[in-house]
Design a protein around this motif. Structure first.
Motif, PDB file in Angstrom:
ATOM      1  N   LEU A 119      50.768 103.685  70.737  1.00 19.87           N
ATOM      2  CA  LEU A 119      52.132 104.093  70.734  1.00 19.87           C
ATOM      3  C   LEU A 119      51.985 104.780  72.199  1.00 19.87           C
ATOM      4  CD1 LEU A 119      54.979 105.081  70.001  1.00 19.87           C
ATOM      5  CD2 LEU A 119      53.984 106.945  68.832  1.00 19.87           C
ATOM      6  N   TYR A 123      55.555 104.275  74.925  1.00 19.93           N
ATOM      7  CA  TYR A 123      56.429 105.414  74.910  1.00 19.93           C
ATOM      8  C   TYR A 123      56.994 105.599  76.307  1.00 19.93           C
ATOM      9  CZ  TYR A 123      58.764 109.896  73.463  1.00 19.93           C
ATOM     10  OH  TYR A 123      59.734 110.541  72.877  1.00 19.93           O
ATOM     11  N   LEU A 127      59.733 102.123  74.124  1.00 18.69           N
ATOM     12  CA  LEU A 127      59.744 103.050  73.014  1.00 18.69           C
ATOM     13  C   LEU A 127      60.242 104.185  73.475  1.00 18.69           C
ATOM     14  CD1 LEU A 127      56.777 102.077  70.742  1.00 18.69           C
ATOM     15  CD2 LEU A 127      58.969 101.325  70.395  1.00 18.69           C
ATOM     16  N   LEU A 146      60.238 103.333  64.666  1.00 18.85           N
ATOM     17  CA  LEU A 146      58.940 103.928  64.026  1.00 18.85           C
ATOM     18  C   LEU A 146      59.252 105.452  63.610  1.00 18.85           C
ATOM     19  CD1 LEU A 146      56.661 102.800  66.904  1.00 18.85           C
ATOM     20  CD2 LEU A 146      56.929 101.615  64.652  1.00 18.85           C
ATOM     21  N   LEU A 199      50.139  98.426  67.858  1.00 19.92           N
ATOM     22  CA  LEU A 199      51.159  98.214  68.739  1.00 19.92           C
ATOM     23  C   LEU A 199      50.589  97.311  69.944  1.00 19.92           C
ATOM     24  CD1 LEU A 199      53.253 101.736  68.815  1.00 19.92           C
ATOM     25  CD2 LEU A 199      53.304  99.901  66.862  1.00 19.92           C
ATOM     26  N   VAL A 224      61.398 105.872  68.434  1.00 18.72           N
ATOM     27  CA  VAL A 224      60.589 106.762  67.728  1.00 18.72           C
ATOM     28  C   VAL A 224      61.099 107.869  67.233  1.00 18.72           C
ATOM     29  CG1 VAL A 224      58.194 107.693  67.750  1.00 18.72           C
ATOM     30  CG2 VAL A 224      58.548 105.655  69.089  1.00 18.72           C
TER      31      VAL A 224
END
Length: 298
Positions: A119, A123, A127, A146, A199, A224
């Motif tokens: 993640l 991020y 994301l 997510l 991921l 997320v």
């Protein structure tokens, strides 16, 4: 003794600093230099700065504030604030101390992300946490949500506005009731409740989500839902009241229940957390601080 100590150098603290500098107030901004949005490449929704990086935003703000002789900025982390005669004393990790008549807490929030392998690599690049900040760039793409928290249903509705190709992954958690599942499925939103194993993608761009049962789904990005908490314990430690969302409670001018302590930014709003809102809250709190100082001195 300074007029005001601002703890936190994000949009709220910097905006407050500008108002106080223009109000001829001797002010210092103490900032540890670890902003919550450090991973973000671009910030959106702030008029005249749409698409600017957080680093660029801070650089411009620091440059503008440097034109005012009554304000200074130090990269220091404040670990404690204590009342003293006539105001407050802030103590830093370096051992330095400063005193001021008023204190503005613009310390922001801390994100607790789901513990998912890979993640952190995506991020802030593909994301994100806020559809208003990054939904436009992801419009129409194959997205994933997510989520391991109970607000997944309302978040999914919001993301669906930007893309109808949406998969909800709960990483083995059962957080949707039967009615919510039926509604989501009726909209063509897929729900994957099996645990996630990895991921995957390249150069910060999400490409796929692999599950522990061997299944894989291809995705191009998504959102997320992190858990949010106060980034600093100073406000609660001073006795500042908090609401049921974990935000510091203030009046319309940033005053907390502790006389001389003010708060602004994400730590008082919690949602929605946007640059322009935090900056506006900082401006209002600075006006409140200056007004109180004027009335005390008049």
């Amino acid at each position: 003794m300074l007029d005001c100590i601002i703890i936190g150098g994000g949009p709220a603290g910097l905006s407050a600093g500008l108002v106080l500098a223009r109000s001829l107030r001797r002010t210092i901004i103490l900032d540890h230099g670890r902003p919550r949005h450090a991973r973000t490449r671009q910030s959106h929704g702030y008029l005249t700065r749409d698409g600017a990086s957080p680093a660029e935003f801070r650089q411009i703000a620091h440059q503008e504030l440097s034109e005012y002789p009554s304000i200074s900025i130090m990269q220091e982390e404040v670990i404690d604030v204590q009342p003293v005669f006539g105001g407050f004393k802030a103590r830093m990790t370096s051992g330095k101390e400063v005193t001021g008549r008023k204190v503005l807490l613009s310390t922001g929030l801390r994100e607790i992300l789901p513990s998912l392998p890979g993640l952190q690599e995506y991020y802030g690049q593909s994301l994100f946490s806020c559809p208003y900040c990054d939904g436009y760039e992801l419009r129409g793409k194959r997205l994933v949500l997510l989520a391991e928290t109970m607000n997944v249903f309302s978040t999914a509705q919001m993301i669906y506005h930007w893309s109808k190709d949406l998969v909800i992954c709960t990483n083995g958690k059962r957080i949707l009731n039967v009615e919510q599942q039926k509604k989501l499925v009726s909209k063509g939103i897929r729900i994957a409740e099996q645990p996630i194993s990895q991921l995957s993608g390249r150069n910060g761009k999400l490409e796929a989500i692999r599950f522990k049962n061997g299944q894989t789904i291809e995705r191009e990005g998504g959102f997320v839902t992190p858990q949010l908490s106060q980034a600093s314990p100073i406000g609660p430690r001073l006795g500042c009241h908090m609401n049921d969302r974990g935000a510091l409670m203030t009046d319309q001018y940033g005053r907390t229940n502790i006389r001389g302590i003010y708060a602004a930014g994400d730590s008082t709003v919690t949602s929605p957390t946007q640059l322009i809102i935090a900056a506006a809250e900082g401006s209002k709190a600075a006006i409140g601080i200056n007004m109180d100082l004027v009335y005390e001195d008049f």
